[in-house]
Design an enzyme around this catalytic site. Structure first.
Site, PDB file in Angstrom:
ATOM      1  N   CYS A  62      12.850  -2.962 -51.479  1.00 27.09           N
ATOM      2  CA  CYS A  62      12.710  -1.600 -50.974  1.00 27.09           C
ATOM      3  C   CYS A  62      13.273  -0.574 -51.950  1.00 27.09           C
ATOM      4  O   CYS A  62      14.421  -0.698 -52.393  1.00 27.09           O
ATOM      5  CB  CYS A  62      13.443  -1.498 -49.627  1.00 27.09           C
ATOM      6  N   TYR A 193       3.634   7.011 -50.664  1.00 24.62           N
ATOM      7  CA  TYR A 193       3.387   6.489 -49.321  1.00 24.62           C
ATOM      8  C   TYR A 193       2.338   7.322 -48.582  1.00 24.62           C
ATOM      9  O   TYR A 193       1.540   6.782 -47.804  1.00 24.62           O
ATOM     10  CB  TYR A 193       4.691   6.432 -48.520  1.00 24.62           C
TER      11      TYR A 193
END
Length: 353
Positions: A62, A193
């Site tokens: 992440c 994103y």
């Protein structure tokens, strides 16, 4: 809406992530509501700074968690704050400690990060996110507010910084840094994103244009200076780096951010390699875990779960020539020492191991 670095806290029998990331017909909006409790020197939120009391749970896959691993290492907080490393994949419930013996975190004794969130808030209904800082005595999450965690590492934990720790928040640049960090977050860190999780062509097109406007701005800025702000590495560089290092392996193809590769932007590519080769940055990066996470977990956009073999990452160790722009990576400080054996990236998962 769940986010990258997130697993939704549900208890249903179907734990697929399908439908967790993309909502048809809409643009992607990140849920930025976190547990905002802070660990401070005065303990005003009930959690005082105390060496050995807290565990940072941060998956290498992440980017938001990768930030905390980098800052912890740069500042030398390894003895003060231990590190738990979940595996790269998860279902809709939670990140899991499948890399550890018996599938349990050796300090917290839990199989799922969800357990620590439930100890703090029974039945916690928001995303189970990394990074998260857990209070070891109670086993409960203190905070998962990732932007604040690294700021507090720099300010509240100074007593435990290593000798020679760099100043990642130089006072003379804080105002400029706030503006730069805001643009990097909205347009780049989160911008990729918005492209990848767009629910319509229109939403994707708008996100794509915004991303590349910002990338071109960064290319121009970094063609003239070695680091984002001033002549030393700051928090801003950490925040940008974790997106750049994932760009070609993941965002270019998986998230359709494909106007060009990072390797085709001379200033940004040189800048990224410069940081990668700086102790504390590239030695925290696990390319195999990064690819496994995105391509396996995001069922909405990669339903086959096939993980690509490429790209070749050996080029991250090639010469970058950024020294010609001057700058002092650690300012008046020094580089961190070698990575602890227990925290080394697995052989074959980095650029040079």
């Amino acid at each position: 809406m769940t986010t990258e670095g997130t697993a939704q806290a549900n208890s249903s029998g179907d734990h697929s992530t399908k439908g967790s990331y993309v909502t048809g017909g809409t643009e992607y909006t990140r849920d930025t509501n976190y547990i905002e409790t802070r660990i401070t020197r005065d303990g005003r939120d009930g959690y005082p700074v105390e060496a050995g009391r807290y565990r940072l749970v941060a998956a290498r896959a992440c980017p938001w968690a990768n930030r905390t691993i980098i800052v912890r290492r740069l500042l030398g907080l390894e003895d003060a704050i231990s590190l738990g490393l979940p595996g790269p994949t998860h279902d809709a419930r939670s990140w899991t400690f499948d890399l550890d013996p018996d599938g349990r975190d050796p300090v917290l004794g839990i199989e799922r990060l969800q357990e620590a969130f439930f100890k703090r808030v029974p039945g916690y209904q928001r995303g189970i996110t990394v990074p998260a800082v857990v209070d070891i005595p109670t086993g409960a999450v203190v905070t998962n507010n990732f932007p604040q965690i690294t700021l507090d590492f720099s300010t509240e934990w100074k007593e435990f910084h290593r000798e020679g720790a760099p100043d990642l928040l130089p006072a003379e640049h804080l105002e400029e840094m706030e503006q730069v960090n805001k643009r990097i977050f909205t347009e780049v860190n989160n911008g990729v994103y918005r492209c990848g999780f767009a629910g319509s062509q229109e939403a994707y097109n708008a996100a794509y244009d915004r991303l590349w406007t910002a990338m071109d701005w960064l290319e121009e800025r970094l063609s003239k200076q070695r680091y984002l702000i001033g002549d030393t590495i700051t928090e801003a560089d950490v925040r940008l780096f974790t997106t750049l290092v994932r760009f070609d392996p993941v965002y270019h193809g998986h998230f359709k951010c494909n106007r060009n590769k990072l390797t085709e932007m001379p200033a940004l590519w040189g800048y990224a390699r410069d940081l990668f080769q700086t102790p504390g940055f590239g030695d925290t990066v696990d390319f195999e875990q990064i690819k496994a996470h995105y391509y396996v977990v995001h069922e909405d956009i990669n339903p086959t779960g096939i993980v690509p073999q490429g790209p070749d990452v050996a080029n991250w160790l090639s010469g970058h020539g950024r020294e010609e722009l001057g700058g002092r990576p650690f300012g008046n400080g020094t580089a961190p020492g070698p990575v602890r054996e227990s925290e080394r990236v697995a052989p074959g998962h980095g650029a040079g191991n």
